[in-house]
Design an enzyme around this catalytic site. Structure first.
Site, PDB file in Angstrom:
ATOM      1  N   CYS A 199     -23.907 -17.415  -8.986  1.00  0.00           N
ATOM      2  CA  CYS A 199     -23.762 -18.487  -8.000  1.00  0.00           C
ATOM      3  C   CYS A 199     -25.141 -19.001  -7.577  1.00  0.00           C
ATOM      4  CB  CYS A 199     -22.950 -18.014  -6.792  1.00  0.00           C
ATOM      5  SG  CYS A 199     -23.826 -16.863  -5.706  1.00  0.00           S
ATOM      6  N   HIS A 200     -25.153 -20.127  -6.910  1.00  0.00           N
ATOM      7  CA  HIS A 200     -26.410 -20.745  -6.473  1.00  0.00           C
ATOM      8  C   HIS A 200     -27.254 -19.794  -5.630  1.00  0.00           C
ATOM      9  CE1 HIS A 200     -28.924 -23.351  -3.842  1.00  0.00           C
ATOM     10  NE2 HIS A 200     -29.131 -23.996  -4.984  1.00  0.00           N
ATOM     11  N   ALA A 201     -26.642 -19.129  -4.653  1.00  0.00           N
ATOM     12  CA  ALA A 201     -27.392 -18.221  -3.768  1.00  0.00           C
ATOM     13  C   ALA A 201     -28.036 -17.088  -4.559  1.00  0.00           C
ATOM     14  CB  ALA A 201     -26.471 -17.657  -2.685  1.00  0.00           C
ATOM     15  N   VAL A 236     -31.131 -18.507  -6.614  1.00  0.00           N
ATOM     16  CA  VAL A 236     -32.313 -18.830  -5.817  1.00  0.00           C
ATOM     17  C   VAL A 236     -32.905 -17.585  -5.163  1.00  0.00           C
ATOM     18  CG1 VAL A 236     -31.686 -21.235  -5.476  1.00  0.00           C
ATOM     19  CG2 VAL A 236     -30.987 -19.541  -3.776  1.00  0.00           C
ATOM     20  N   THR A 260     -23.967 -21.404  -0.697  1.00  0.00           N
ATOM     21  CA  THR A 260     -25.073 -22.360  -0.733  1.00  0.00           C
ATOM     22  C   THR A 260     -24.835 -23.359  -1.862  1.00  0.00           C
ATOM     23  OG1 THR A 260     -26.432 -21.037  -2.242  1.00  0.00           O
ATOM     24  CG2 THR A 260     -26.720 -20.651   0.135  1.00  0.00           C
TER      25      THR A 260
END
Length: 171
Positions: A127-129, A132, A104
């Site tokens: 990481c982004h995923a 979030v 993501t």
């Protein structure tokens, strides 16, 4: 350049894992793959050498049911898996879907409120995923390496953010 001038650099990664007796450690990837082979034939005709193959039927089935990755946020969620390759497919997502994607990026933020869980092929704890998933309080599993290849779009899945397992319930 002479052959004596060639230099080879060797790099390696060493890990030490402490595991209780009888336990299994899996780091990313598939952990369950059941294959079944079957054969059917017409009695007598299927037993004739060479031409008997015309009267035989073979079947091979494979059910890859559990994919494992790195757990980044706990919780268990069951829902419909949606394989999304990029923003052009965001319109396919519905409330409660499980996002299955390679990775993501910030442009995924517009669809995050819809998701029940996140599963990615790539990534780690930062990481982004992962970030979030924690922010939205939904189960998240990253670094599966092959979830996008193994989880069919529209399959019903169970995402266990505590154990890092995605179970394919039905396709």
């Amino acid at each position: 350049m002479r052959s004596a001038d060639l230099i080879t650099n060797k790099r390696s990664i060493e890990n030490t894992v402490l595991v209780d007796d009888g336990q299994i450690v899996v780091i990313g990837g598939l952990i369950a793959d059941d294959a079944k082979n079957g054969e059917g034939k017409i009695p007598l005709l299927g037993d004739i050498p060479v031409i008997g193959n015309l009267f035989k039927e073979s079947s091979k089935t494979s059910s890859k049911t559990v994919v494992r990755g790195l757990s980044v946020n706990g919780g268990i969620y069951e829902g419909v898996a949606r394989r999304i390759d990029g923003p052009s497919q965001f319109d396919r997502l519905q409330q409660g879907d499980v996002l299955v994607t390679r990775s993501t990026a910030p442009y995924f933020n517009v669809v995050l409120p819809l998701l029940g869980a996140i599963v990615t092929d790539r990534g780690g704890q930062l990481c982004h995923a992962a970030i979030v998933a924690r922010e939205y309080g939904i189960p998240g599993i990253v670094g599966t390496k092959e979830a996008t290849a193994l989880i069919p779009d529209g399959a019903r899945v169970r995402v266990d953010g505590g154990s890092g397992e995605i179970t394919i319930l039905s396709t």
